[in-house]
Design an enzyme around this catalytic site. Structure first.
Site, PDB file in Angstrom:
ATOM      1  N   ARG A 267      50.662  47.574  17.946  1.00  0.00           N
ATOM      2  CA  ARG A 267      50.901  47.089  19.306  1.00  0.00           C
ATOM      3  C   ARG A 267      52.199  46.309  19.421  1.00  0.00           C
ATOM      4  NH1 ARG A 267      44.995  45.645  21.728  1.00  0.00           N
ATOM      5  NH2 ARG A 267      46.202  45.831  23.632  1.00  0.00           N
TER       6      ARG A 267
ATOM      7  N   GLN B 167      53.821  45.149  13.402  1.00  0.00           N
ATOM      8  CA  GLN B 167      52.700  45.952  12.924  1.00  0.00           C
ATOM      9  C   GLN B 167      53.157  47.364  12.559  1.00  0.00           C
ATOM     10  OE1 GLN B 167      49.779  45.777  16.062  1.00  0.00           O
ATOM     11  NE2 GLN B 167      49.156  43.689  15.576  1.00  0.00           N
TER      12      GLN B 167
ATOM     13  N   TYR C  99      41.604  59.525  12.020  1.00  0.00           N
ATOM     14  CA  TYR C  99      41.727  58.388  12.931  1.00  0.00           C
ATOM     15  C   TYR C  99      40.714  57.315  12.551  1.00  0.00           C
ATOM     16  CZ  TYR C  99      37.701  59.943  15.896  1.00  0.00           C
ATOM     17  OH  TYR C  99      36.464  60.312  16.382  1.00  0.00           O
TER      18      TYR C  99
ATOM     19  N   ASP D  68      50.864  60.314  17.690  1.00  0.00           N
ATOM     20  CA  ASP D  68      49.642  60.932  18.211  1.00  0.00           C
ATOM     21  C   ASP D  68      49.168  60.182  19.452  1.00  0.00           C
ATOM     22  OD1 ASP D  68      47.087  62.747  17.467  1.00  0.00           O
ATOM     23  OD2 ASP D  68      46.408  60.804  18.218  1.00  0.00           O
TER      24      ASP D  68
ATOM     25  N   TYR E 290      44.340  58.085  26.917  1.00  0.00           N
ATOM     26  CA  TYR E 290      44.756  56.757  26.458  1.00  0.00           C
ATOM     27  C   TYR E 290      45.547  56.059  27.568  1.00  0.00           C
ATOM     28  CZ  TYR E 290      43.651  58.721  21.837  1.00  0.00           C
ATOM     29  OH  TYR E 290      43.031  59.318  20.765  1.00  0.00           O
TER      30      TYR E 290
ATOM     31  N   GLY F 198      47.542  52.621  14.238  1.00  0.00           N
ATOM     32  CA  GLY F 198      47.977  52.067  15.510  1.00  0.00           C
ATOM     33  C   GLY F 198      48.772  50.788  15.321  1.00  0.00           C
TER      34      GLY F 198
ATOM     35  N   ARG G 186      39.319  50.416  13.462  1.00  0.00           N
ATOM     36  CA  ARG G 186      39.820  49.737  14.663  1.00  0.00           C
ATOM     37  C   ARG G 186      40.135  48.256  14.408  1.00  0.00           C
ATOM     38  NH1 ARG G 186      36.636  53.433  19.165  1.00  0.00           N
ATOM     39  NH2 ARG G 186      36.373  55.165  17.709  1.00  0.00           N
TER      40      ARG G 186
ATOM     41  N   GLN H  82      41.070  66.703  13.758  1.00  0.00           N
ATOM     42  CA  GLN H  82      41.256  65.247  13.730  1.00  0.00           C
ATOM     43  C   GLN H  82      39.884  64.590  13.767  1.00  0.00           C
ATOM     44  OE1 GLN H  82      43.112  61.679  16.471  1.00  0.00           O
ATOM     45  NE2 GLN H  82      44.342  63.549  16.264  1.00  0.00           N
TER      46      GLN H  82
ATOM     47  N   LEU I 286      41.176  52.147   9.648  1.00  0.00           N
ATOM     48  CA  LEU I 286      40.950  50.705   9.519  1.00  0.00           C
ATOM     49  C   LEU I 286      39.740  50.263  10.324  1.00  0.00           C
ATOM     50  CD1 LEU I 286      44.651  49.459   9.809  1.00  0.00           C
ATOM     51  CD2 LEU I 286      43.233  49.487   7.746  1.00  0.00           C
TER      52      LEU I 286
END
Length: 328
Positions: free
Chosen positions: A296, A300, A220, A52, A57, A294, A225, A192, A223
């Site tokens: 990075r 993860q 979304y 997604d 972004y 997400g 963020r 969403q 967590l």
């Protein structure tokens, strides 16, 4: 990994979907290109087939990184979930609804919500180029635009479906009334929305409506963020240009800490992290189709994918629910 059919579509999406907001860098303290690509590769290699993203972004960077990462992969086995309707480059000529200023360090970047028919079509063409593909599996309106009639936006989405440029259409951040209005023009695949242990507002009206009308829910910020990972109560630090410096302020840190301390033993008993437990709980809530997570870097991404290995029993779900209720 588990896969679920999204609403009334023929899209089968991975329950844990790779959320690509942070790899865009803006508002997240920057990014590392190779780490971002490695994270996408790791997701795909561990059963996460859905990604997604959105033009906003990284002002196109997230899409470009995804396009580069999936090059050479079997496109038919990857589902790209994209958005439209946030304009930052002035191409809206002042039209639309001002949203916020995404600039930093004294630089102004005004962002507008703009979902006119012409803009929808324009954005899709730009996204297809950045993603290096000829179709988008699910296209979603990023935020409601009060200046454009809902039927105009939905008619554009119907046209794109007819042209084969998108397989299905959804919305994001839509209220109950907005969903009902859109449904007059199009059969929506999904909405969403933000949802977490600390934010369960959608359970009141959105979830019952989507269940009754076979509309999927894409979650979304499960967590919050990163707050619900617990690492920001320990040694993790945020960069000064990270939007979460302000975002985390809406929560009571002592209540959040107490919640995490209560559920941590359950995570430990599963050989899982608290973050994995929080994600797994989210996937089990009524009406939830898929959950964005997400990452990075590759580590993860792999942790996120392994979330679905966790089994939660009734007594454990009861303990978690009690802890959530006390955190309100």
């Amino acid at each position: 990994m588990e896969y679920r059919k999204l609403g009334n579509t023929d899209l089968n999406l991975s329950v844990i979907t790779h959320g690509a907001f942070a790899i865009g860098g803006n508002m997240w303290g920057g990014n590392e290109k190779q780490d971002s690509i490695d994270a996408i590769h790791a997701s795909l290699d561990h059963g996460v087939t859905s990604i997604d993203t959105a033009p906003f972004y990284g002002f196109g960077l997230s899409e470009e990184l995804i396009g580069e990462a999936i090059k050479g992969r079997d496109r038919s086995k990857i589902q790209l979930l994209n958005k439209f309707g946030l304009v930052w480059d002035g191409s809206n000529n002042g039209k639309g609804e001002f949203f916020f200023d995404a600039g930093a360090d004294g630089k102004s970047i005004p962002v507008y919500k703009y979902a006119s028919k012409a803009n929808v079509i324009k954005e899709v063409e730009e996204s297809l180029k950045r993603l290096r593909t000829d179709y988008i599996d699910l296209l979603q309106l990023h935020w409601p635009d009060a200046t454009t009639p809902v039927d105009e936006t939905m008619e554009a989405l119907n046209l794109l479906i007819e042209q084969g440029k998108i397989r299905a259409a959804g919305v994001s951040n839509y209220s109950l009334d907005q969903l009902k209005e859109a449904q007059k023009t199009i059969s929506l695949a999904s909405n969403q929305v933000s949802y977490s242990m600390l934010n369960r507002e959608i359970e009141k009206e959105i979830v019952p409506y989507t269940l009754a009308n076979n509309i999927g829910i894409i979650v979304y910020s499960p967590l919050e963020r990163g707050l619900l990972t617990g690492k920001y109560f320990k040694d993790a630090k945020l960069k000064s240009n990270d939007h979460r410096n302000g975002y985390f302020g809406q929560f009571d840190p002592e209540k959040v800490k107490a919640l995490l301390q209560t559920i941590e033993p359950i995570a430990t008993s599963k050989n899982a992290t608290v973050a994995q437990l929080v994600l797994r709980w989210t996937t089990l809530q009524p009406g939830i189709s898929i959950v964005l997570a997400g990452s990075r870097n590759a580590a993860q991404a792999i942790d996120n994918a392994k979330t679905m290995d966790i089994t939660l029993h009734t007594d454990e779900l009861t303990i978690i629910q009690q802890a959530i209720d006390q955190a309100r």
